[in-house]
Design an enzyme around this catalytic site. Structure first.
Site, PDB file in Angstrom:
ATOM      1  N   SER A  22       0.605  -1.065   0.000  1.00  0.00           N
ATOM      2  CA  SER A  22       0.200   0.106   0.141  1.00  0.00           C
ATOM      3  C   SER A  22       0.913   1.193   0.098  1.00  0.00           C
ATOM      4  O   SER A  22       0.339   2.445  -0.030  1.00  0.00           O
ATOM      5  CB  SER A  22      -1.013  -0.212   1.378  1.00  0.00           C
ATOM      6  OG  SER A  22      -0.254  -0.229   2.210  1.00  0.00           O
ATOM      7  N   THR A 155     -38.933  28.125  -9.174  1.00  0.00           N
ATOM      8  CA  THR A 155     -39.263  26.903  -8.984  1.00  0.00           C
ATOM      9  C   THR A 155     -39.469  26.252 -10.042  1.00  0.00           C
ATOM     10  O   THR A 155     -39.971  26.531 -11.002  1.00  0.00           O
ATOM     11  CB  THR A 155     -40.338  26.772  -7.859  1.00  0.00           C
ATOM     12  OG1 THR A 155     -41.604  27.296  -8.599  1.00  0.00           O
ATOM     13  CG2 THR A 155     -40.287  27.608  -6.654  1.00  0.00           C
ATOM     14  N   HIS A 156     -39.071  24.915 -10.128  1.00  0.00           N
ATOM     15  CA  HIS A 156     -39.315  24.078 -11.466  1.00  0.00           C
ATOM     16  C   HIS A 156     -38.335  24.696 -12.492  1.00  0.00           C
ATOM     17  O   HIS A 156     -38.840  24.519 -13.648  1.00  0.00           O
ATOM     18  CB  HIS A 156     -40.737  23.893 -11.676  1.00  0.00           C
ATOM     19  CG  HIS A 156     -41.793  23.384 -10.786  1.00  0.00           C
ATOM     20  ND1 HIS A 156     -41.908  22.264 -10.280  1.00  0.00           N
ATOM     21  CD2 HIS A 156     -42.311  24.185  -9.799  1.00  0.00           C
ATOM     22  CE1 HIS A 156     -42.692  22.009  -9.158  1.00  0.00           C
ATOM     23  NE2 HIS A 156     -42.946  23.338  -8.907  1.00  0.00           N
ATOM     24  N   SER A 277     -13.475  27.832 -26.674  1.00  0.00           N
ATOM     25  CA  SER A 277     -13.588  26.724 -27.387  1.00  0.00           C
ATOM     26  C   SER A 277     -12.483  26.589 -28.537  1.00  0.00           C
ATOM     27  O   SER A 277     -11.973  27.671 -29.019  1.00  0.00           O
ATOM     28  CB  SER A 277     -14.870  26.618 -28.121  1.00  0.00           C
ATOM     29  OG  SER A 277     -14.937  25.966 -29.307  1.00  0.00           O
ATOM     30  N   LYS A 283     -16.847  31.571 -27.795  1.00  0.00           N
ATOM     31  CA  LYS A 283     -17.489  30.831 -26.449  1.00  0.00           C
ATOM     32  C   LYS A 283     -16.557  31.327 -25.238  1.00  0.00           C
ATOM     33  O   LYS A 283     -15.302  31.543 -25.492  1.00  0.00           O
ATOM     34  CB  LYS A 283     -17.209  29.347 -26.554  1.00  0.00           C
ATOM     35  CG  LYS A 283     -18.193  28.826 -27.633  1.00  0.00           C
ATOM     36  CD  LYS A 283     -19.533  28.677 -27.139  1.00  0.00           C
ATOM     37  CE  LYS A 283     -19.618  27.477 -26.273  1.00  0.00           C
ATOM     38  NZ  LYS A 283     -20.341  26.254 -26.832  1.00  0.00           N
ATOM     39  N   ASN A 285     -16.449  29.357 -21.671  1.00  0.00           N
ATOM     40  CA  ASN A 285     -17.089  28.342 -21.226  1.00  0.00           C
ATOM     41  C   ASN A 285     -16.903  28.317 -19.468  1.00  0.00           C
ATOM     42  O   ASN A 285     -16.020  28.442 -19.207  1.00  0.00           O
ATOM     43  CB  ASN A 285     -16.877  26.924 -21.706  1.00  0.00           C
ATOM     44  CG  ASN A 285     -17.134  26.803 -23.204  1.00  0.00           C
ATOM     45  OD1 ASN A 285     -18.268  27.171 -23.657  1.00  0.00           O
ATOM     46  ND2 ASN A 285     -16.044  26.086 -23.764  1.00  0.00           N
ATOM     47  N   GLU A 290     -18.206  23.518 -14.053  1.00  0.00           N
ATOM     48  CA  GLU A 290     -18.650  22.169 -14.480  1.00  0.00           C
ATOM     49  C   GLU A 290     -17.921  21.218 -13.922  1.00  0.00           C
ATOM     50  O   GLU A 290     -18.538  19.987 -13.447  1.00  0.00           O
ATOM     51  CB  GLU A 290     -18.554  22.271 -16.006  1.00  0.00           C
ATOM     52  CG  GLU A 290     -19.563  23.006 -16.651  1.00  0.00           C
ATOM     53  CD  GLU A 290     -19.396  23.066 -18.294  1.00  0.00           C
ATOM     54  OE1 GLU A 290     -20.293  23.147 -19.182  1.00  0.00           O
ATOM     55  OE2 GLU A 290     -18.261  23.475 -18.659  1.00  0.00           O
ATOM     56  N   TYR A 317      -9.374  -6.399  12.757  1.00  0.00           N
ATOM     57  CA  TYR A 317      -8.686  -5.777  11.377  1.00  0.00           C
ATOM     58  C   TYR A 317      -9.111  -6.955  10.259  1.00  0.00           C
ATOM     59  O   TYR A 317      -8.681  -8.151  10.521  1.00  0.00           O
ATOM     60  CB  TYR A 317      -7.405  -5.339  11.812  1.00  0.00           C
ATOM     61  CG  TYR A 317      -6.702  -5.142  10.548  1.00  0.00           C
ATOM     62  CD1 TYR A 317      -6.753  -3.645  10.109  1.00  0.00           C
ATOM     63  CD2 TYR A 317      -6.019  -5.817   9.539  1.00  0.00           C
ATOM     64  CE1 TYR A 317      -6.174  -3.202   8.822  1.00  0.00           C
ATOM     65  CE2 TYR A 317      -5.304  -5.431   8.376  1.00  0.00           C
ATOM     66  CZ  TYR A 317      -5.311  -4.088   8.053  1.00  0.00           C
ATOM     67  OH  TYR A 317      -4.917  -3.951   6.881  1.00  0.00           O
ATOM     68  N   GLN A 322      -7.595  -1.698   4.080  1.00  0.00           N
ATOM     69  CA  GLN A 322      -6.412  -0.961   3.500  1.00  0.00           C
ATOM     70  C   GLN A 322      -6.988  -0.431   2.306  1.00  0.00           C
ATOM     71  O   GLN A 322      -6.378   0.653   2.029  1.00  0.00           O
ATOM     72  CB  GLN A 322      -5.345  -2.025   3.153  1.00  0.00           C
ATOM     73  CG  GLN A 322      -4.349  -1.320   2.061  1.00  0.00           C
ATOM     74  CD  GLN A 322      -2.944  -2.379   2.006  1.00  0.00           C
ATOM     75  OE1 GLN A 322      -2.380  -2.876   3.125  1.00  0.00           O
ATOM     76  NE2 GLN A 322      -2.868  -2.770   0.936  1.00  0.00           N
TER      77      GLN A 322
HETATM   78  N1  ARG Z   1      -1.270  -1.151   5.261  1.00  0.00           N
HETATM   79  C1  ARG Z   1      -1.961  -1.626   6.136  1.00  0.00           C
HETATM   80  C2  ARG Z   1      -3.534  -0.883   5.950  1.00  0.00           C
HETATM   81  O1  ARG Z   1      -3.358   0.182   5.471  1.00  0.00           O
HETATM   82  C3  ARG Z   1      -1.495  -1.526   7.523  1.00  0.00           C
HETATM   83  C4  ARG Z   1      -2.060  -2.676   8.452  1.00  0.00           C
HETATM   84  C5  ARG Z   1      -1.213  -3.932   8.176  1.00  0.00           C
HETATM   85  N2  ARG Z   1      -1.853  -4.863   9.127  1.00  0.00           N
HETATM   86  C6  ARG Z   1      -1.691  -6.219   9.043  1.00  0.00           C
HETATM   87  N3  ARG Z   1      -2.196  -6.819   9.825  1.00  0.00           N
HETATM   88  N4  ARG Z   1      -1.491  -6.659   7.616  1.00  0.00           N
HETATM   89  O2  ARG Z   1      -4.233  -1.479   6.499  1.00  0.00           O
END
Ligand code: ARG
Length: 455
Positions: A22, A155-156, A277, A283, A285, A290, A317, A322
């Site tokens: 991660s 309204t509408h 544009s 134009k 825009n 948007e 957990y 993650q």
């Molecule tokens: N990268 C993990 C997360 O964001 C950290 C926690 C990892 N914990 C584990 N038991 N593998 O959730």
């Protein structure tokens, strides 16, 4: 090197590593991870795990690490570590050797990541609060500039009754004030520290968790270790607060896109927030607005994503969690960008008073006034409503506004109508009569604005 190699005899597949890591997302938690690690080093020192000297060496090395890498996220990502926690720990070991291996005593990445993310939410939440206040200030300034500019209220998407531009701007101030209070509320609720809950059951070391929470700036420690490591309510709440606020931003954007259109032409947006544009030279825009309207979609998507990820997850957990960060980071980035952009757009809005007034004068926006006039002369409202409907039909057939119909024509529909009807049909009278708390009379809007500015 992974933090958990001992139990394994085989290697992770490359695909698994790519899938599982991660770091490319959670590198953004660097500062929080180091802050949490410093507090943890101090807490386990008090619990007798480290000497004062060891603690000092660790905290100093952590501070150095932060200074070295905080401005080069690409360097962090290139390390190939599994996540930001592994990165910090392995760098610490590289700096101070075996002592670095002591830091994780009594701690788990589960309470660590929960703590890091809450610290991040607190910091980012405070930033968002200041941006919401900026947009609110921008609306108050616009309300002050254009307090009594008249425009049609809808309204509408049909012209309904005239309102002032100040009144329109203050409507959005109400919405952003609710967003501010919702965000403050969420920030108060998430202000509890999970550190010291270990993997799920609580740490076996004698940590003063309340003192630890206070040292990290939390109001208190969390109260149940299972909940602490598996709670992501704060992520959901921030995504939800952002979604509601993006809904407000998208409505404001849509109103202004319409006001700025060739059809309405009540406002002109500044050059610095519009684009041209490639084909049509005429134009200009409303791209900024948007995009604000468009980005609401991805924010709602992330809210649905995290809600669905958390649905039916067993305690405590699970790695599913993650997935919380990518959506949250994108939500907070999009929300903050949109607020900044909205503030810039508001700064440059110019109201085209002549066009807005002319539009308010068309479309029979004063039909209610005629009905109220008849009520004033003793006719029951339901009957007056019907009579005025007939008068409007007549006026449409002649392509005239109500006030252009001669008295004998009006009297043909109700003989209680007299010459004094005409002043009632003027825009000024329509506005002035709504001098009631929350109404659009200039005097009321002025009072509302003064009250907001004094807050
Ligand atoms: N990268 C993990 C997360 O964001 C950290 C926690 C990892 N914990 C584990 N038991 N593998 O959730």
């Amino acid at each position: 090197m992974a933090l958990w190699g001992g139990r394994f005899s085989g290697q992770s597949s490359e695909l698994f590593k790519l899938f599982n890591d991660s770091l490319p997302v959670d590198f953004r938690l660097l500062e929080q991870d180091i802050q949490g690690s410093v507090a943890w080093a101090e807490a386990i020192t008090q619990a007798g795990v480290l000497t004062q000297e060891e603690c000092q060496t660790l905290t100093q090395a952590l501070a150095e690490l932060l200074a070295e890498v905080k401005d080069t996220p690409e360097q962090i990502i290139a390390s190939g570590a599994e996540d930001i926690h592994s990165f910090v720990e392995s760098q610490l070991i590289a700096k101070v050797g075996d002592l670095g291996k002591k830091l994780h005593t009594g701690r788990s990445r589960n309470d660590q990541v929960a703590t890091d993310l809450k610290l991040w939410c607190k910091q980012e939440g405070a930033h968002l609060l200041s941006l919401l206040i900026e947009v609110k200030q921008g609306l108050l300034a616009l309300a002050e500039r254009e307090l009594d500019a008249v425009m049609p209220g809808y309204t509408h998407l049909q012209r309904a009754q005239p309102v002032t531009f100040g009144h329109w701007a203050l409507a959005y101030v109400e919405m952003f004030e609710r967003d501010i209070s919702r965000l403050q509320d969420a920030l108060n609720r998430l202000n509890t520290c999970p550190l010291g809950c270990g993997a799920l059951a609580g740490t076996a070391y004698a940590i003063d968790r309340q003192a630890l929470a206070a040292s990290l700036g939390f109001a208190s420690a969390t109260l149940n270790s299972l909940d602490s490591v598996s709670d992501r309510d704060h992520v959901i709440e921030l995504c939800s607060d952002a979604s509601i606020s993006m809904m407000h931003l998208s409505r404001m954007a849509e109103d202004m896109i319409f006001f700025n259109s060739g059809e309405a032409n009540f406002i002109e947006l500044a050059d610095n927030v519009t684009s041209g544009s490639s084909l049509m030279p005429q134009k200009k825009n409303p791209d900024a607005l948007e995009l604000i309207r468009g980005k609401a979609g991805r924010v709602y998507g992330s809210l649905m994503g995290i809600l669905t990820t958390m649905k039916a997850l067993p305690l405590a957990y699970n790695k599913d969690m993650q997935e919380d960060k990518e959506g949250l980071f994108d939500v907070m980035d999009s929300w903050s960008l949109c607020l900044k952009m909205a503030a810039l757009v508001l700064e440059g809005v110019k109201v085209n008073r002549t066009n807005a007034l002319a539009a308010a004068q068309q479309g029979y926006a004063n039909a209610t006034e005629l009905a109220d006039y008849l009520v004033g002369k003793g006719m029951p409202f339901r009957q007056a409503h019907h009579v005025v409907g007939e008068v409007v039909l007549h006026a449409i057939a002649e392509s005239k506004p109500l006030e252009a119909l001669p008295l004998e024509v009006l009297r043909g529909y109700a003989d209680i109508i007299a010459e004094d009807v005409y002043p009632h049909l003027s825009i000024d009278s329509c506005l002035a009569k709504r001098n009631i708390l929350g109404g659009t009379a200039v005097e009321q809007v002025k009072a509302a604005l003064t009250a907001k500015q004094a807050k």
